[in-house]
Enzyme design. Structure first.
Site, PDB file in Angstrom:
ATOM      1  N   TYR A 143       0.831  -1.215   0.000  1.00 30.46           N
ATOM      2  CA  TYR A 143       0.000   0.000   0.000  1.00 30.46           C
ATOM      3  C   TYR A 143       0.861   1.258   0.000  1.00 30.46           C
ATOM      4  CZ  TYR A 143      -4.582  -2.146   0.927  1.00 30.46           C
ATOM      5  OH  TYR A 143      -5.763  -2.834   0.837  1.00 30.46           O
ATOM      6  N   LYS A 193       3.375 -15.541   2.081  1.00 33.87           N
ATOM      7  CA  LYS A 193       3.668 -16.201   0.801  1.00 33.87           C
ATOM      8  C   LYS A 193       5.182 -16.387   0.764  1.00 33.87           C
ATOM      9  CE  LYS A 193       2.362 -17.696  -3.277  1.00 33.87           C
ATOM     10  NZ  LYS A 193       1.476 -18.846  -3.490  1.00 33.87           N
ATOM     11  N   ASP A 225      -2.597 -18.504  -0.163  1.00 35.78           N
ATOM     12  CA  ASP A 225      -3.550 -19.186  -1.062  1.00 35.78           C
ATOM     13  C   ASP A 225      -4.247 -20.317  -0.304  1.00 35.78           C
ATOM     14  OD1 ASP A 225      -1.014 -20.346  -0.970  1.00 35.78           O
ATOM     15  OD2 ASP A 225      -0.930 -20.861  -3.099  1.00 35.78           O
ATOM     16  N   ASP A 249      -6.389  -7.435   4.093  1.00 37.28           N
ATOM     17  CA  ASP A 249      -7.526  -6.759   3.457  1.00 37.28           C
ATOM     18  C   ASP A 249      -8.420  -7.794   2.770  1.00 37.28           C
ATOM     19  OD1 ASP A 249      -9.094  -4.635   2.335  1.00 37.28           O
ATOM     20  OD2 ASP A 249      -8.035  -4.938   0.440  1.00 37.28           O
ATOM     21  N   ASP A 253     -12.395  -9.544   4.169  1.00 32.01           N
ATOM     22  CA  ASP A 253     -13.685  -9.525   3.454  1.00 32.01           C
ATOM     23  C   ASP A 253     -14.197 -10.959   3.252  1.00 32.01           C
ATOM     24  OD1 ASP A 253     -13.490  -6.721   3.165  1.00 32.01           O
ATOM     25  OD2 ASP A 253     -14.275  -6.768   1.124  1.00 32.01           O
TER      26      ASP A 253
END
Ligand SMILES: NC(=O)c1ccc[n+]([C@@H]2O[C@H](COP(=O)([O-])OP(=O)(O)OC[C@H]3O[C@@H](n4cnc5c(N)ncnc54)[C@H](O)[C@@H]3O)[C@@H](O)[C@H]2O)c1
Ligand SMILES: CC(C)[C@H](C(=O)O)[C@@H](O)C(=O)O
Ligand SMILES: [Mg+2]
Length: 366
Positions: A143, A193, A225, A249, A253
């Site tokens: 970000y 990751k 993943d 983030d 959700d």
């Protein structure tokens, strides 16, 4: 009497209607539990662009600086999507607020209410027992990493985002995650990751180091993943999930979807002081804005998180959480989580029910 100043930044879309419905609940809780709240409203986001030309006007920042917490709605919407990216509400208001106040840890509790199992897209036996917290790093990673931007090359446009983490950025958010895990089931899962990303290798190394100070917390590692898949396959295995900014983030959700709606997901953005920003994890929801149908639970529970993390008014925070649960037990639902037998409520009606329940429960206790 203890007094806390709160900057109220309602913003765009469903932000103002949710904040408007929630403030009376927070006020009532403060009266019942013996403290005072001074709310100061300020413009933010697209609404602020329309009024002042800036998504985060200097007056708004001033109001935030003289407050102990920011109570935030949401920002963004189609009207401002064509502005240069750096002028859009998300990048010109929300991200700078997080950065300015060094709110590096974002706490997102996900809970599948037993009463709401029918609202989850998962089978009840899979969604049942989900009670997890995502701790998302909030002021670093892709970000904010530099270089960032767009350049023109002989091949055409090139867009650049940089994923970068310093050890110290990982350490400080990890400590918050371990401390939270200590107060819960004591299982911390680092989502990364590390099979591909150098920054993830540093996350693993740093978190392992920090874990030596928390021998009672079981530390697990999961590639992002796989984590996304485990989240729908067996979400109740998780206690605290620690994620870098972008992974957190996305996974939050997803987790909200499991609970039944993004309108259930509250959040606290905190740093190393008591100052915090409290907002639903979801956005301005232009598809339902202005209709008095949005679910106010995330906004209400964000208020409870503010009581807990910024003011240490735990009893009031717990009372709000209990009142929300009780209203759900009585079958009241906003549209997003309503099913056949539900007692359908508007945003305002649901919030009124929570306020009534708060008062009723308080009187019963005495
Ligand atoms: N913190 C923030 O201010 C924030 C967070 C996320 C997105 N946004 C912005 O919001 C705008 C819309 O983004 P989006 O549509 O991708 O995401 P969104 O979170 O606004 O909405 C996604 C879906 O969830 C539903 N939803 C969200 N909150 C709800 C609630 N309280 N009750 C019932 N349903 C709810 C929406 O109706 C929509 O179908 C964009 O401009 C985006 O950048 C802002
Ligand atoms: C609006 C956007 C910048 C924001 C984010 O990505 O952090 C939102 O999606 C969130 O989850 O708070
Ligand atoms: Mg998000």
């Amino acid at each position: 009497m203890k007094t806390y100043r709160v900057a109220v930044l309602a913003g765009d879309g469903i932000g103002p209607e949710l904040v408007r419905a929630t403030i009376p609940i927070l006020r009532l809780a403060s009266h019942l539990y013996g403290f005072e709240l001074i709310f100061e409203e300020a413009l933010v986001g697209g609404t602020a662009i329309e009024a002042t030309g800036k998504a985060l006007p200097p007056e708004t920042l001033e109001i935030c600086k003289r407050s102990q917490a920011i109570f935030f709605g949401a920002v963004g919407g189609k009207q401002w999507e064509n502005l240069p990216p750096e002028k859009q509400p998300e990048r010109a208001a929300l991200l700078p607020l997080r950065k300015t106040f060094s709110l590096f840890a974002n706490i997102r509790p996900v809970y599948c209410y037993p009463e709401l199992l029918d609202a989850s897209p998962l089978k009840p036996e899979i969604a049942s027992g989900v009670d997890l917290i995502i701790v998302r790093e909030l002021t670093g990673g892709i970000y904010f990493g530099q270089p960032k931007g767009k350049i023109y090359t002989e091949q055409g446009e090139r867009a650049i985002d940089t994923l970068v983490y310093e050890t110290s950025e990982i350490e400080r958010v990890s400590i918050i995650a371990f401390e939270i895990a200590l107060r819960r089931k004591k299982i911390l899962t680092l989502v990364d990751k590390a099979n591909v990303l150098e920054s993830s290798v540093l996350w693993r190394k740093t978190v392992k180091e920090i874990s030596k100070n928390y021998p009672d917390v079981q530390l697990n590692f999961l590639y992002v993943d796989n984590a996304a898949m485990q989240m729908v396959l067996r979400p109740s295995q998780f206690d605290v999930l620690l994620c870098e900014n972008l992974f957190g983030d996305i996974l939050s959700d997803e987790a909200a979807g499991i609970a039944g709606s993004l309108g259930l997901l509250a959040s606290a953005s905190i740093g190393s002081t008591k100052f915090g920003l409290y907002e639903p994890a979801g956005g301005s929801a232009p598809d339902i804005a202005g209709k008095n149908i949005a679910n106010p639970i995330a906004q209400i529970l964000s208020g409870a998180l503010m009581f807990e993390y910024s003011f240490h008014e735990e009893a009031a925070a717990q009372a709000i959480k209990t009142a929300v649960g009780d209203v759900l037990k009585e079958g009241y639902r906003t549209l997003d989580i309503a099913k056949g037998s539900s007692r359908y409520c508007s945003t305002e009606e649901f919030a009124d029910k929570v306020a009534q329940k708060l008062e009723e429960n308080f009187k019963k206790q005495k």
